[in-house]
Every structure is written in C-alpha cells, then in structure tokens.
Design a protein around this motif. Structure first.
Motif, short mmCIF file in Angstrom:
data_model
loop_
_atom_site.label_atom_id
_atom_site.label_comp_id
_atom_site.label_asym_id
_atom_site.label_seq_id
_atom_site.Cartn_x
_atom_site.Cartn_y
_atom_site.Cartn_z
N PHE A 181 -37.13 68.47 -28.28
CA PHE A 181 -36.88 69.75 -28.36
C PHE A 181 -35.31 70.00 -28.07
O PHE A 181 -34.75 71.14 -28.28
N ASP A 182 -34.75 69.05 -27.51
CA ASP A 182 -33.20 69.35 -27.04
C ASP A 182 -32.27 69.21 -28.12
O ASP A 182 -31.95 67.82 -28.23
N LEU A 183 -31.85 70.06 -29.01
CA LEU A 183 -31.26 69.71 -30.07
C LEU A 183 -29.65 69.24 -29.76
O LEU A 183 -29.06 68.44 -30.51
N GLU A 184 -29.29 69.48 -28.46
CA GLU A 184 -27.89 69.03 -28.31
C GLU A 184 -27.85 67.33 -28.09
O GLU A 184 -27.10 66.69 -28.47
N GLU A 185 -29.11 66.86 -27.56
CA GLU A 185 -29.43 65.33 -27.31
C GLU A 185 -29.48 65.03 -28.71
O GLU A 185 -29.11 63.76 -28.86
N ILE A 186 -30.33 65.55 -29.59
CA ILE A 186 -30.64 64.88 -30.94
C ILE A 186 -29.45 64.91 -31.74
O ILE A 186 -29.20 63.87 -32.52
N ALA A 187 -28.37 65.79 -31.53
CA ALA A 187 -27.25 65.77 -32.27
C ALA A 187 -26.13 64.82 -31.53
O ALA A 187 -24.81 64.83 -32.18
N SER A 188 -26.47 64.44 -30.50
CA SER A 188 -25.44 63.61 -29.61
C SER A 188 -24.96 62.27 -30.43
O SER A 188 -25.92 61.74 -31.09
N SER A 189 -23.79 61.64 -30.33
CA SER A 189 -23.36 60.51 -30.73
C SER A 189 -24.41 59.29 -30.52
O SER A 189 -24.60 58.59 -31.60
N PRO A 190 -24.90 59.20 -29.35
CA PRO A 190 -25.59 58.03 -29.04
C PRO A 190 -26.67 57.97 -30.04
O PRO A 190 -27.30 57.08 -30.66
N ASN A 191 -27.53 59.26 -30.24
CA ASN A 191 -28.66 59.39 -31.19
C ASN A 191 -28.70 59.30 -32.47
O ASN A 191 -29.30 58.62 -33.13
N ILE A 192 -27.21 59.74 -32.97
CA ILE A 192 -27.01 59.64 -34.35
C ILE A 192 -26.56 58.34 -34.81
O ILE A 192 -27.15 57.72 -35.64
N GLU A 193 -26.11 57.49 -33.73
CA GLU A 193 -25.68 56.02 -33.85
C GLU A 193 -26.97 55.21 -34.17
O GLU A 193 -27.06 54.22 -34.83
N ILE A 194 -27.90 55.48 -33.20
CA ILE A 194 -29.37 54.89 -33.24
C ILE A 194 -29.87 54.87 -34.54
O ILE A 194 -30.45 54.24 -35.26
N HIS A 195 -29.91 56.21 -35.08
CA HIS A 195 -30.22 56.33 -36.59
C HIS A 195 -29.40 55.69 -37.58
O HIS A 195 -30.07 55.39 -38.61
N VAL B 183 -28.29 52.69 -36.94
CA VAL B 183 -28.60 51.31 -36.82
C VAL B 183 -29.94 50.95 -37.38
O VAL B 183 -30.31 49.92 -38.13
N ASP B 184 -30.99 51.76 -36.94
CA ASP B 184 -32.52 51.35 -37.47
C ASP B 184 -33.28 52.52 -37.65
O ASP B 184 -34.36 52.33 -37.66
N SER B 185 -32.73 53.91 -37.68
CA SER B 185 -33.42 54.97 -37.93
C SER B 185 -34.60 55.38 -36.82
O SER B 185 -35.60 56.13 -37.08
N SER B 186 -34.36 54.96 -35.74
CA SER B 186 -35.30 54.92 -34.44
C SER B 186 -35.04 55.95 -33.68
O SER B 186 -35.48 56.12 -32.39
N GLY B 187 -33.97 56.89 -33.72
CA GLY B 187 -33.61 57.89 -32.78
C GLY B 187 -34.51 58.92 -32.81
O GLY B 187 -35.62 59.09 -33.59
N ILE B 188 -34.30 59.95 -32.28
CA ILE B 188 -35.22 61.08 -31.93
C ILE B 188 -34.89 62.34 -33.16
O ILE B 188 -33.75 62.54 -33.55
N ILE B 189 -35.95 62.82 -33.62
CA ILE B 189 -35.89 63.92 -34.58
C ILE B 189 -36.33 65.27 -33.98
O ILE B 189 -37.27 65.10 -33.03
N SER B 190 -35.90 66.31 -34.35
CA SER B 190 -35.99 67.71 -33.80
C SER B 190 -37.47 68.12 -34.18
O SER B 190 -38.02 67.91 -35.42
N TRP B 191 -38.05 68.88 -33.39
CA TRP B 191 -39.53 69.51 -34.14
C TRP B 191 -39.06 70.68 -34.87
O TRP B 191 -40.04 70.80 -36.03
N ASN B 192 -37.90 70.96 -35.11
CA ASN B 192 -37.77 72.00 -36.15
C ASN B 192 -37.75 71.20 -37.46
O ASN B 192 -38.21 71.97 -38.45
N PHE B 193 -37.53 69.90 -37.45
CA PHE B 193 -37.46 69.21 -38.83
C PHE B 193 -38.88 69.48 -39.37
O PHE B 193 -39.24 69.20 -40.46
N LEU B 194 -40.06 69.28 -38.28
CA LEU B 194 -41.33 69.39 -38.69
C LEU B 194 -41.95 70.77 -39.20
O LEU B 194 -43.25 70.75 -39.13
N GLY B 195 -41.13 71.67 -39.08
CA GLY B 195 -41.72 72.98 -39.06
C GLY B 195 -42.30 73.46 -40.52
O GLY B 195 -41.95 72.62 -41.57
N ALA B 196 -43.10 74.31 -40.50
CA ALA B 196 -43.59 74.81 -42.07
C ALA B 196 -42.79 75.67 -42.75
O ALA B 196 -43.35 75.93 -43.81
#
Length: 575
Positions: free
Chosen positions: A313-327, A329-342
């Motif tokens: 839910f925390d878009l600031e955390e999701i947009a942080s450099s550490p999370n983006i770097e994990i994505h 490396v192996d795409s295993s970072g956090i995805i926002s709930w917004n991404f899953l909206g209808a």
C-alpha cells in the motif's frame, strides 16, 4: 531432410544459431555445459548453462521451446563474454591492472586512458560536457572516483571505452567505472545480425525503463483480451497451464496507450498471497508477450513460485531505490495494490511496430530519439559473433546517478592492496587500514570479498568475512581495546559470521572483561574448548593475526576460483 526452426525476431534458424555459437565457444576454449532444464508447463522452457572450468561464468536462457531456450542461454553467454560482464564485479589482478607481460590493455584494445585534473576535475575528452553535467550535476564527484574497479590503477588513470552516438555518429568515450556502476548488464546483447542484437538490447532497455515507471507510479494496466492471446497458441497454452496449476494469471498491455513495446504477465499465489510481475519487450506484441511469460518461469519450477511478497500500500516504499533494484535483480520486489485495480489508467492497444529486425530496430531508435534521449552503441565482433552494449543516458540506468558519489565501487580501490596483503601489514599499516575503513562509511555487514572484487570460491574465511569482522581483527592486531570491544559486540549481534570464529570472538570478549585470566582459565576452557581459548588468547596477545591466514596478494595466487576466472579472461585476451 531435417527442417530448421525459425522464430519471430531472429535472423537465422535456432539450429544454425546454436551450432554456430557452440562451435565458436569451443574454439575459444570455453566448455559450456547444460546444467538444468525446466519445462513446468507447455510452451515455457528454461535452461541454466555454465562453463565447465569456471562455474562463475554462467547464464540462463528461456523460450517457448527447448531450442529457443538453449539459443537464448548461449546468446547471453556470448554477450557476457563480448562485453566482459563475467568480470564486471571482480578485480582483474596485477597482471592486467599494470599492463605487464605484454598486456597493453585492461578491457579492450580500443580503450583510452584519461588523467584526472589536479583538483579532481573530470578531464576534457572524457564523455561530453553535457554528459559530464548529467553524471556530475553538482560537480562534487572527484575524478579519482572514475578509476575503474577492475584494475584500480590510479597511476594509469581513468579507463574509457569508445561508443558511437547514433544521432550523428560522433564517438564518445564512456568511463568503465560509470558503465559498471550505473548500467551493469542493461543493454547488452549478441545476435545473428547487428539489427537483431541491437533490437534485443534496446527492447531490454525499454522493458526495464517502463517496468520501473509502472511499478514506481503504481499504474494500473489494461487486460489483454482473450481473443488476442488466442492468436498465439503456444502462449495461450502456457497461460492455460499455469491457471490449471491453480495460479491466478493476469495478462496486461504495458504499452501505456500504445506508446511502448512492453507487455506484462502477473502471477497471483492464492496460498501465500504472493504477487510476482514479469515484463517483456519487443516491437512485436507476440514476442514481447512471450518474453514476459517465459521470464515468469525462467529457472523456476511450479513449486518454486511461493514466497513472493504480497502487494503493498505504501507507494513511497514501492518506488524506493532498494525495491526497484530488487525488481531488476529477480523481479521479486513489492507491487502496488493500485497495479491490481479493475479500472486501468490506459485503454488496451493492439499494437505492432515492426515485421523485420531492420524495421524493429529503426522503430526503437526513432522512438528513443523522439523522447529526447541519445543512443550510444559499442560494437564487439572479436569473438566471431556480433555483440553490442547500448547506453541511453536518462533511460537505461539501473542504479540512480547519485550512486556515483555515494555507492561508487571505486571505494575499494583505496583498500584492496592492503586487504590482499593482510598477513604482511605492520602495526601502523593495520591502524591506517582500520582508520580508512572507519572513515569510509562502509557498512559493517558488507562482504569484504565483494568489496574488493575477490572470487573466494569455497574458502570459508574469505567467503563470509565482513567489514565489521575485518575491523575487529585489525583492532586485535594493533591492540585497540575499545575497538576490539566494539567489534566483538557487533559480531555477537550479527549471526552470519562463521560459527567457529564467532565463538572465538565471544571468548575474546569474555577474557577482556575478566580481571584474572588464570583464575577463570579452567571454566573458560570448559565453556569454550581448549582450542578456542588458545586462539582467543593468541589474538589478544598479538601472537596470532587474522587467524593465521596467508595473504592472497595482488596476483591472487592462493585463490583457486579467482584464478579460474582470470584464466577465462586470458582466453578473451588471446582472441
């Protein structure tokens, strides 16, 4: 007569590509073995290959068929050889750093060396003025920081590789240090033709650029209609297989309104609520979608799809450099709930931007130029197969620009020689190294081998030695009681230090707190064991330094795995 297999986006058959690459690798002295095959569902294959002589040289391939996956893995092996990427994180040893034994170059024969200005100014002729401003906007990065990590040769200066700007064919020299720090493997490719390889490299750049934007902004993407998926039977079969296995599979158009050549496949795990989002890019929708799907399962069996994080839910955390770097490396970072909206932020576009590799490449170049970015290409043909590395400043960076100032790998250049000569350091040199490490800002948890570019292999001491433990050993060497106590306390709270050595440090800490060593000697021996007690006393008395480990030296003669890595590099130099 056996029919050959052709797939979209490739300018030669899979059989021809595989035979050519295998033959050239053997001729160069690389013995690449297939180590692990996976085919979890129809239409999704992946393979792990590695060099028989040096397992650190490995790649992974993916594809809709077994041949496609093998061609992918071998192509990636060639790109990493051609671009020297297998050695990106390692010290090349004194023989290459100093240019001795007839070795006049470190990275490539066409490299150029630039001397930093007396006040740390970036030299003229390195990059362009605009690019110097881009990479050093505040003028606060000293030119010494651009000395490459792989040689660490301050006397020789800054090593740079020529790249050609595609807008006007101008040659621009990029420091190896900037490439290694900011771009890592992004934009590298090998292929049957320049158009094929460059299309792959630029597609990869688009994929990561748009992926990072979608994740960091929490964008909601439109679903791809089932009728569109049904056009591609292999892709449809793979998606059906994953759904039949119980996974939620979302297929999304990531083109952001038909502007970018990117597709997405997202897996939802109902058992642990994990979410794993995979992206693929290419100017042809079919290829982009297939890449997103096969990337999802590259190197993963169906029972290895658990453990991904829940949507956040925390878009600031999701947009942080550490999370983006994990994505990255192996795409295993956090995805926002917004991404899953209808309610998607864009309408679905049934896009397609090319029908041949020449058209594909031209469209990608025009699109990047229209967005205001420049494309810089370095071509490599020395291995008998075309490969390239492409940089698009402002678009293809994997790590933030400010890492050149705050996380530059050149920090190791100041300490590498001393660390590789630990056993020979006198008290003053140990004290100087301890002071340098304390002032460097390096975290205590950082692995020393990774810091200095060492491939430790199965050497237990060098494999898990951390900066915090090294500082503790240096404090013991010079008898700095406050630093010893601080270091032992750190080790006590950090459980990733080797268990036997942790016990020695606990014993050291206890001995320092006891008033009478002899009075408690029997109890200490019972608690810690005679050998541990002996080592602790010897470390405190200065009779034992660094657990008696011999120095590796700048030639790294006592490190078998690193020698294997350098032997592979020698094969490239011979080519």
């Amino acid at each position: 007569m056996q029919l050959e297999s052709f797939i979209p986006g490739k300018d030669a058959s899979l059989e021809s590509s595989i035979n050519t690459m295998q033959g050239k690798l053997e001729a160069l002295g690389f013995h690449v073995e297939e180590r692990s095959w996976l085919n979890p569902v129809d239409g999704i294959w992946s393979v792990h290959v590695r060099d028989r002589d040096c397992p650190l040289m490995f790649t992974n391939g993916k594809g809709a068929s077994k041949l496609a996956a093998l061609a992918s893995a071998l192509g990636e092996f060639f790109e990493r050889l051609s671009c020297n990427y297998f050695w990106n994180h390692y010290y090349l040893g004194e023989q290459y750093a100093e240019g001795g034994a007839g070795r006049s170059f470190v990275h490539y024969p066409q490299e150029q060396w630039f001397q930093p200005g007396e006040g740390g100014e970036w030299p003229e002729g390195l990059l362009t003025r605009e690019l110097q401003q881009f990479y050093n906007p505040k003028g606060s990065i000293h030119a010494d920081s651009l000395v490459d990590f792989n040689s660490g040769n301050f006397e020789r200066g800054i090593c740079a590789i020529p790249y050609v700007r595609q807008r006007d064919e101008a040659v621009v020299h990029f420091p190896v240090n900037i490439i290694g720090n900011l771009y890592v493997s992004n934009g590298m490719s090998a292929g049957n033709t320049p158009a094929e390889a460059r299309t792959q490299a630029l597609s990869e750049i688009f994929e990561r650029h748009i992926k990072f934007r979608i994740i960091s902004e929490g964008l909601c993407l439109p679903d791809v209609p089932e009728a569109v998926i049904a056009r591609y039977p292999r892709i449809a079969a793979g998606i059906a297989g994953l759904r039949a296995a119980g996974f939620g599979i979302l297929v999304k158009d990531a083109s952001l309104g038909g502007k970018y050549p990117v597709m997405n496949v997202t897996l939802l795990h109902s058992q642990d609520q994990g979410c794993f989002s995979s992206f693929g890019a290419h100017p042809r929708l079919e290829i982009a979608l297939e890449r997103a799907l096969t990337e999802l399962l590259q190197g993963r069996a169906l029972d290895a799809l658990a453990g991904f994080p829940e949507p956040g839910f925390d878009l600031e955390e999701i947009a942080s450099s550490p999370n983006i770097e994990i994505h990255f490396v192996d795409s295993s970072g956090i995805i926002s709930w917004n991404f899953l909206g209808a309610q998607p932020d864009f309408a679905f576009h049934d896009w397609n931007f090319g029908t041949t590799t020449a058209e594909d490449y031209a469209w990608l170049v025009d699109s990047i130029h229209d967005a205001g970015h420049d494309i810089y290409v370095a071509d490599f043909t020395h291995l008998g197969m075309y490969a390239c590395r492409i940089l698009v400043p402002g678009m293809s960076e994997i790590y933030p620009i400010d890492e050149l100032e705050f996380e530059n790998n050149s920090v190791a250049n100041d300490v590498r020689e001393a660390i590789l000569h630990l056993a020979e350091l006198d008290d003053d040199e140990c004290g100087d190294l301890l002071d340098t490490l304390n002032e460097s800002g390096l975290t205590d948890e950082r692995l020393v081998a990774a810091l200095i570019g060492l491939a430790p292999g199965d050497d237990a001491f060098w494999s898990d030695l951390r900066v915090g433990e090294l500082k503790t050993l240096l404090a013991l060497a010079v008898g700095d009681e406050d630093a010893i106590a601080e270091g032992c306390e750190w080790v006590r709270h950090f459980d990733q230090v080797n268990a036997d050595r942790r016990r020695v440090y606990r014993c050291v800490e206890c001995l320092m707190k006891l008033d009478d060593d002899e009075r408690y000697a029997p109890a200490m021996e019972s608690l810690y064991g005679a050998d541990t007690l002996r080592q602790a006393n010897a470390l405190l008395d200065g009779e034992l330094r660094f657990f008696g480990r011999p120095s590796l030296g700048l030639k790294l003669a006592n490190c078998d795995m690193h020698q294997r890595l350098l032997a592979g590099y020698a094969k490239l130099h011979r080519s």
